[in-house]
Design an enzyme around this catalytic site. Structure first.
Site, mmCIF file in Angstrom:
data_model
loop_
_atom_site.group_PDB
_atom_site.id
_atom_site.type_symbol
_atom_site.label_atom_id
_atom_site.label_comp_id
_atom_site.label_asym_id
_atom_site.label_seq_id
_atom_site.Cartn_x
_atom_site.Cartn_y
_atom_site.Cartn_z
ATOM 1 N N CYS A 212 39.527 42.108 33.637
ATOM 2 C CA CYS A 212 38.958 42.105 32.290
ATOM 3 C C CYS A 212 37.559 41.478 32.273
ATOM 4 O O CYS A 212 37.263 40.605 33.081
ATOM 5 C CB CYS A 212 39.844 41.282 31.361
ATOM 6 S SG CYS A 212 41.551 41.803 31.391
ATOM 7 N N ARG B 129 33.566 45.810 36.676
ATOM 8 C CA ARG B 129 34.739 44.999 36.995
ATOM 9 C C ARG B 129 36.026 45.814 36.948
ATOM 10 O O ARG B 129 37.050 45.376 37.439
ATOM 11 C CB ARG B 129 34.851 43.824 36.020
ATOM 12 C CG ARG B 129 33.715 42.844 36.129
ATOM 13 C CD ARG B 129 33.731 41.863 34.987
ATOM 14 N NE ARG B 129 34.832 40.927 35.080
ATOM 15 C CZ ARG B 129 34.762 39.739 35.664
ATOM 16 N NH1 ARG B 129 33.634 39.352 36.189
ATOM 17 N NH2 ARG B 129 35.789 38.940 35.703
ATOM 18 N N TRP C 173 41.756 45.269 31.416
ATOM 19 C CA TRP C 173 42.417 45.871 32.567
ATOM 20 C C TRP C 173 43.894 45.548 32.375
ATOM 21 O O TRP C 173 44.306 44.397 32.496
ATOM 22 C CB TRP C 173 41.872 45.255 33.853
ATOM 23 C CG TRP C 173 42.241 45.956 35.110
ATOM 24 C CD1 TRP C 173 41.633 47.062 35.643
ATOM 25 C CD2 TRP C 173 43.275 45.588 36.028
ATOM 26 N NE1 TRP C 173 42.230 47.400 36.825
ATOM 27 C CE2 TRP C 173 43.239 46.520 37.089
ATOM 28 C CE3 TRP C 173 44.232 44.574 36.064
ATOM 29 C CZ2 TRP C 173 44.121 46.461 38.165
ATOM 30 C CZ3 TRP C 173 45.103 44.522 37.132
ATOM 31 C CH2 TRP C 173 45.043 45.461 38.168
ATOM 32 N N ASN D 83 41.297 36.558 29.148
ATOM 33 C CA ASN D 83 41.430 37.007 30.548
ATOM 34 C C ASN D 83 42.513 36.167 31.205
ATOM 35 O O ASN D 83 42.548 34.954 30.997
ATOM 36 C CB ASN D 83 40.136 36.750 31.333
ATOM 37 C CG ASN D 83 39.139 37.865 31.151
ATOM 38 O OD1 ASN D 83 39.382 38.793 30.396
ATOM 39 N ND2 ASN D 83 38.020 37.755 31.835
ATOM 40 N N GLY D 84 43.342 36.794 32.012
ATOM 41 C CA GLY D 84 44.389 36.042 32.712
ATOM 42 C C GLY D 84 45.765 36.463 32.221
ATOM 43 O O GLY D 84 45.912 37.523 31.608
ATOM 44 N N GLU E 195 37.441 48.271 58.100
ATOM 45 C CA GLU E 195 36.547 48.284 56.943
ATOM 46 C C GLU E 195 36.160 49.726 56.570
ATOM 47 O O GLU E 195 36.106 50.077 55.389
ATOM 48 C CB GLU E 195 35.298 47.430 57.237
ATOM 49 C CG GLU E 195 34.220 47.446 56.180
ATOM 50 C CD GLU E 195 34.664 46.993 54.794
ATOM 51 O OE1 GLU E 195 35.786 46.494 54.638
ATOM 52 O OE2 GLU E 195 33.874 47.181 53.852
ATOM 53 N N LYS F 151 36.838 51.464 52.931
ATOM 54 C CA LYS F 151 35.756 52.042 52.116
ATOM 55 C C LYS F 151 36.088 53.479 51.754
ATOM 56 O O LYS F 151 35.982 53.879 50.607
ATOM 57 C CB LYS F 151 34.416 52.047 52.865
ATOM 58 C CG LYS F 151 33.587 50.820 52.925
ATOM 59 C CD LYS F 151 33.054 50.264 51.652
ATOM 60 C CE LYS F 151 34.051 49.336 51.011
ATOM 61 N NZ LYS F 151 33.993 47.952 51.374
ATOM 62 N N GLU G 168 39.232 53.816 49.310
ATOM 63 C CA GLU G 168 39.170 53.260 47.949
ATOM 64 C C GLU G 168 38.275 54.064 47.016
ATOM 65 O O GLU G 168 38.503 54.070 45.810
ATOM 66 C CB GLU G 168 38.780 51.787 47.943
ATOM 67 C CG GLU G 168 37.345 51.485 48.285
ATOM 68 C CD GLU G 168 37.015 49.997 48.214
ATOM 69 O OE1 GLU G 168 37.507 49.318 47.307
ATOM 70 O OE2 GLU G 168 36.256 49.537 49.081
ATOM 71 N N HIS H 146 51.111 53.445 70.270
ATOM 72 C CA HIS H 146 52.319 52.730 69.845
ATOM 73 C C HIS H 146 52.843 53.272 68.533
ATOM 74 O O HIS H 146 53.604 52.594 67.846
ATOM 75 C CB HIS H 146 52.041 51.223 69.773
ATOM 76 C CG HIS H 146 51.610 50.674 71.096
ATOM 77 N ND1 HIS H 146 52.468 50.566 72.165
ATOM 78 C CD2 HIS H 146 50.397 50.274 71.539
ATOM 79 C CE1 HIS H 146 51.803 50.088 73.210
ATOM 80 N NE2 HIS H 146 50.544 49.918 72.851
ATOM 81 N N LYS I 16 36.615 44.744 40.331
ATOM 82 C CA LYS I 16 35.662 44.061 41.209
ATOM 83 C C LYS I 16 36.102 42.645 41.524
ATOM 84 O O LYS I 16 35.945 42.167 42.630
ATOM 85 C CB LYS I 16 34.287 44.045 40.527
ATOM 86 C CG LYS I 16 33.185 43.419 41.361
ATOM 87 C CD LYS I 16 32.855 44.284 42.552
ATOM 88 C CE LYS I 16 31.814 43.697 43.455
ATOM 89 N NZ LYS I 16 31.893 44.275 44.808
HETATM 90 C C1 F6R Z 1 36.673 46.522 49.038
HETATM 91 C C2 F6R Z 1 36.526 45.326 48.234
HETATM 92 C C3 F6R Z 1 37.658 44.373 48.177
HETATM 93 C C4 F6R Z 1 37.126 42.927 48.117
HETATM 94 C C5 F6R Z 1 38.297 41.965 47.873
HETATM 95 C C6 F6R Z 1 37.839 40.524 47.889
HETATM 96 O O1 F6R Z 1 35.512 47.284 49.039
HETATM 97 O O2 F6R Z 1 35.519 45.126 47.599
HETATM 98 O O3 F6R Z 1 38.526 44.538 49.220
HETATM 99 O O4 F6R Z 1 36.472 42.650 49.313
HETATM 100 O O5 F6R Z 1 38.869 42.243 46.633
HETATM 101 O O6 F6R Z 1 36.878 40.275 46.913
HETATM 102 P P1 F6R Z 1 35.913 39.052 46.997
HETATM 103 O O7 F6R Z 1 35.012 39.234 48.159
HETATM 104 O O8 F6R Z 1 35.195 39.052 45.691
HETATM 105 O O9 F6R Z 1 36.782 37.826 47.168
#
Ligand code: F6R
Length: 587
Positions: A2, A28, A71, A97-98, A465, A469, A472, A488, A582
């Protein structure tokens, strides 16, 4: 998660300022939104499901208002469940929020006092509790304070009262920042929406309550004692938080990366030498992070082993809770995080702190929860990162960890040279020709249902990674694995035309990873090689030049670009992937 944006000031522009503020928080992740403004001695409210997009609001002009992007957690995505929520008399508007974990008990109590609930949310109990407190004779500030201390869980609330010209907000866990402009105050869940109005920011600490009217007053929410307000000046530039000529934040942030690497190379040596000293005196160092930040932590372990010949430990932050028996007063926990708010990191850090371990924050966000709770800190310096998919914060973490590994053996200047070469190579990969080749590749890959990414050693972190990417933002199932693990199990999934991205740098992993590529190819797989060398086994070759120990930095760029191109080709918004947020502030 949120987002909150609220305004109180001399200009009667609350609806438009708040709407613009909410747009800056869209990154976000959210599914509905709403704004309430004070209008005479009433509250005017507008709530909607879906994205803000080009929406306008038909709220009356006002000097005070609160806005929210939701959210969904408790209750479906409906207009009724969107915030702000009103009390029975419609004099109070509240957003949150929360998660109010004890909301059921509180709601039961309020129902027995004949409060009418309009939504399925946990949030709504908060506004009725404040209403109840005021009916019992408390003033507005007292009523908010008394209600807030009864909530369990990590929460931030913002409340407006149509009988006063005030906004009252309190937080415990969920982030909130106050911006001081000329004749106005802004309140938001992060600073990126506020920087266009002011750079003077107060980061609320847990259990602080703020009252905004023509001035700002701060209180301890538990004792009610007044506290000093300290505004800090943040150095984020407005253009860093806006799109400029780019169509999406994700691609803008990918293009920001050479600059991020160069800044670290040219200006971070002293701070990194200090961190190296902290590691040298610790007995046991753990790198923890979530998602992309965990992948950077894993890369850190390999870099340390290879360059500094030192052993570091790593764990996904959410799993670290179950490994904490190891921790002592002499342990060092280095928390990697872009937002500095991720609950999966905050929780184990709180426990580690309780054990007396030292906490070092490697975060991108000044004043964030992790930044504040850490004993020592180093900002990533990537500038605001707004696309949900993390790119430049990852590169910043890798650059710092590489430099740190060299700092351990007092060869920081060597790292600087490597980083500057890595920055040049990243820049080359962002030029027209390499991007066009990836565009062609994305055409083929966009029709696939599964992609595999493989690497060994440092490139194992890259494989994980790259897979994250791609999946997602493009929603193509992508699995990253260590080359050695293929036989394996996962090799059973390779069939004719299964695309496999193979990371094959010129290092000790080269021969073994090429053998893995041959095994995949023998089963019909299509090999996309990311390597300085054009190996015969590759069906497609993306050249990434050898930058010795810094090769891990340019190596991820084709995967970042590919994921962006795949999302766009498939018609998805790369900046706001479905179901993701985010800043992940709930478990
Ligand atoms: C993937 C991504 C997430 C963040 C994870 C941690 O692209 O952005 O996997 O890396 O949610 O977020 P932070 O770095 O803000 O703790």
């Amino acid at each position: 998660m949120c987002g909150i944006f609220s305004y109180i000031g001399a200009s009667a522009s609350a609806p438009s300022v708040i709407l613009d503020g909410l747009k800056t928080l869209e990154y976000r992740g959210y599914d509905s939104w709403g704004i309430a403004v004070k209008y005479g001695r009433k509250i005017a409210l507008e709530k909607n499901v879906g994205k803000i997009g080009g929406a306008t609001v038909s709220l009356p002009k006002s000097t005070v208002g609160i806005g929210h992007t939701r959210w969904a957690t408790h209750g479906g995505v409906t207009v009724k469940n969107a915030h702000p929520h009103l009390d029975c008399t419609e004099k109070l508007a509240l957003l949150h929020n929360g998660i109010i974990e004890n909301y059921e008990t509180l709601r039961h109590r309020l129902r027995s006092k004949r409060h009418r609930f309009r939504s399925e949310t946990d949030t709504e109990v908060a506004v009725h509790m404040i209403e109840e407190n005021m009916q019992e004779g408390m003033d507005f500030l007292q009523a908010v304070r008394n209600a807030f201390v009864q909530f369990s869980g990590l929460n931030a609330i913002v409340v407006m009262n149509s009988d006063t010209e005030q906004i009252v907000a309190a937080k415990n866990g969920s982030p909130l920042v106050v911006g001081r402009g000329s004749n106005a105050f802004y309140l938001a869940s992060d600073a990126s929406g506020i920087v266009r109005h002011t750079k003077e920011i107060h980061f609320l600490k847990d259990n602080e309550l703020v009252v905004l009217d023509t001035s700002v007053a701060l209180y301890d929410v538990t004792t009610g004692n007044k506290l000093p307000v300290r505004f800090e000046t943040i150095d984020w530039k407005v253009e860093e938080a806006s799109l400029g000529n780019f169509p999406h934040f994700m691609i803008k942030e990918i293009f920001d990366q050479p600059k991020v690497i160069r800044t670290i190379a040219n200006t971070y040596a002293d701070q990194i030498d200090d961190l190296a000293d902290v590691i040298k005196t610790a007995k046991g160092t753990f790198l923890i992070g979530a998602g992309t930040a965990y992948h950077a932590s894993l890369a850190g372990v390999y870099l340390f082993s290879k360059i500094a010949k030192e052993h570091l430990n790593t764990a996904m932050a959410s799993e670290f809770n179950y490994l904490e028996d190891f921790l002592t007063k002499r342990s060092l926990v280095i928390a990697l995080s872009q937002s500095g708010e991720t609950i999966d990191i905050v929780e184990p850090l709180t426990r580690a702190k309780g054990k007396g371990s030292t906490i070092f924050a490697l975060v991108n966000t000044l004043g964030s929860t992790i930044y504040r709770m850490a004993d020592r800190k180093l900002l990533l310096g990537a500038g605001p990162e707004k696309a949900v998919a993390s790119t430049k914060a990852y590169i910043a973490k890798l650059s710092i960890l590489l430099m740190l590994s060299f700092a351990m053996i007092k060869r920081t200047s060597e790292a600087k040279k490597l980083l500057l070469s890595a920055a040049d190579e990243v820049e080359r990969l962002l030029k027209d020709q390499p991007v066009r080749a990836l565009e062609q590749l994305s055409d083929t890959l966009s029709k696939k249902q599964h992609i595999f990414t493989v690497g060994r050693g440092l490139s194992f972190a890259t494989a994980l990674e790259a897979a994250l990417k791609i999946k997602e933002v493009s929603y193509i199932h992508t699995e990253g694995l260590a080359g050695g693990e293929l036989k394996h199990g996962t090799i059973a999934l390779i069939e004719k035309g299964t695309p496999c991205i193979v990371f094959a740098p010129s290092d000790e992993t080269y021969e073994a990873i090429i053998s893995n590529a041959m095994e995949i190819k023998a089963r019909g797989g299509t090999i996309i090689g990311i390597s300085p060398i054009r190996a015969e086994v590759f069906d497609h070759w993306i050249e990434v030049k050898d930058i010795k120990d810094a090769s891990i930095i340019p190596q991820i760029i084709p995967a970042q670009l590919l994921s962006y191109l795949l999302a766009v080709r498939k018609g998805f918004d790369p900046d706001k992937p479905r179901n993701l947020a985010k800043s992940v502030t709930v478990k």
